[in-house]
Design an enzyme around this catalytic site. Structure first.
Site: not given
Ligand SMILES: *[C@@H]1O[C@H](CO)[C@@H](O)[C@H](O)[C@H]1NC(C)=O
Ligand SMILES: *[C@@H]1O[C@H](CO)[C@@H](O)[C@H](O)[C@H]1NC(C)=O
Ligand SMILES: *[C@@H]1O[C@H](CO)[C@@H](O)[C@H](O)[C@H]1NC(C)=O
Ligand SMILES: *[C@@H]1O[C@H](CO)[C@@H](O)[C@H](O)[C@H]1NC(C)=O
Ligand SMILES: *[C@@H]1O[C@H](CO)[C@@H](O)[C@H](O)[C@H]1NC(C)=O
Ligand SMILES: *[C@@H]1O[C@H](CO)[C@@H](O)[C@H](O)[C@H]1NC(C)=O
Ligand SMILES: [Zn+2]
Length: 330
Positions: A20, A79, A145, A168, A172
């Site tokens: 993130w 995670h 995630h 990804h 994030d």
């Protein structure tokens, strides 16, 4: 955030951004801070030994540094959950299928929630449990995630504003940072203020109570599965609606970004709102123990811990899936 006390020589070894991103995690923490009760604030400030105006945000990315230490390496797989679904045709998360023996974000939320309520843990372990809960409730709201495909999109190359990166990473960090124009603690505080206003009086006023559906602090796995399933649904609708081919090698700062931003805002808002409710529920359960409410609260908790550990030992993978060490980089 990188601690100022770290020797400079170590800096290149640390990941440049965290899941993130710092902006996302800090914003989730500030939103939660504005909704938690006063007793929850006191509880968290005590455990964290921090009464500053950013007591939750200050620890929101600790877990992303810790996972790269020798001591914390075991926590890297916690995670995320590698949902073995088939986006964009079918999105779903299945705990038995997707959470391996080593654990995943769903089992970790359950474990550290239980540990946070276990009053005889050492202060250090309890503090870590709180820091993990704060971080993992953020991560579980990031659609990539809760998706296995191409290591949660890490293996899908894209460009964003001309920079070569991966899918990804833009979920994030890049897209949120473009929206806000930075990633400092103050940027997060400002963004959180805007999202809190939308929750309290704006476009989410009517639906925010519904975000707490399925939240039961006595059942961390089921609660976290609700959040994981919710976030995973956006993989099909928004992250790769045209499949990998729709994004691979593409510049995503245009129409893709425009469609993603409302989902990012919504997911950050939900994460902060749910984190506040989750921490409040933990503290309420604590009070039950202290005041002897609920028919012997401590005994009830011990039973739940045992019960949960039995649950955790179940064989979870439907088959021998293992993406290997390099496959754990969400
Ligand atoms: C909670 O704390 C705030 C700020 O310290 C204070 O203004 C408020 O009255 C408190 N609320 C309750 C219910 O005690
Ligand atoms: C709490 O933080 C203060 C400084 O902010 C420090 O002096 C103190 O030792 C800390 N206490 C514990 C128990 O870590
Ligand atoms: C819960 O967390 C502790 C501390 O990180 C860890 O040692 C333990 O294995 C975890 N338990 C489960 C069932 O995940
Ligand atoms: C905490 O309490 C549980 C249950 O009574 C016990 O099994 C465990 O050994 C205790 N841990 C510590 C560190 O005292
Ligand atoms: C993605 O980019 C990396 C280098 O940044 C390269 O090694 C890899 O082969 C690329 N993958 C694809 C599918 O093009
Ligand atoms: C929220 O619900 C109220 C009452 O049902 C309705 O009047 C109002 O238009 C709704 N607001 C939004 C933003 O949907
Ligand atoms: Zn993370």
């Amino acid at each position: 955030m990188i601690s100022k006390s770290l020797p400079l020589a170590l800096l290149p070894l640390l990941p440049q951004v965290s899941a993130w991103g710092t902006l996302g995690h800090d914003t989730v923490a500030f939103i939660a801070q504005s909704f938690i009760s006063n007793s929850t604030a006191a509880f968290a400030q005590g455990i964290l030994n921090d009464t500053s105006s950013a007591f939750l945000a200050n620890v929101a990315t600790w877990a992303d540094s810790y996972r790269y230490t020798t001591e914390g390496a075991f926590s890297a797989p916690l995670h995320y959950i590698d949902a073995l679904d088939s986006p964009p045709e079918s999105c779903n998360v299945d705990y038995d299928r997707d959470c391996p023996e080593e654990g995943c974000i769903v089992s970790a939320i359950a474990n550290y929630t239980t540990r946070l309520q276990t009053t005889n843990l050492s202060a250090t372990e309890r503090q870590k449990a709180l820091k993990w809960v704060i971080h993992f409730l953020g991560d579980i709201h990031q659609p990539l995630h809760v998706e296995n495909l191409e290591i949660g999109g890490n293996g899908i190359n894209v460009t964003f504003d001309g920079t070569a990166t991966n899918l990804h990473h833009i979920w994030d960090s890049n897209m949120a940072e473009k929206l806000i124009g930075g990633y400092s603690l103050e940027d997060a505080r400002t963004w959180a203020g805007e999202l809190v206003q939308e929750i309290e009086t704006g476009k989410w006023k009517n639906q925010s109570a519904g975000w707490l559906t399925g939240l039961d602090v006595r059942n961390g796995v089921d609660s976290a599965m609700v959040w994981a399933t919710d976030a995973n649904s956006y993989v099909c609708t928004t992250v790769i609606p045209q499949g990998e081919a729709g994004v691979e090698g593409k510049e995503l700062d245009g129409a893709y970004y425009d469609a993603a931003i409302p989902v990012i805002q919504l997911q950050i808002a939900k994460a902060g709102y749910r984190l506040a409710a989750w921490l409040d529920a933990i503290v309420e359960a604590e009070k039950g123990v202290e005041h002897g409410h609920g028919g012997g609260g401590q005994k009830r908790k011990e039973f739940e811990l045992e019960d949960w550990m039995v649950e955790a030992r179940r064989v979870r993978r439907a088959f021998g899936w293992n993406c290997g060490a390099e496959g754990h980089r969400h």
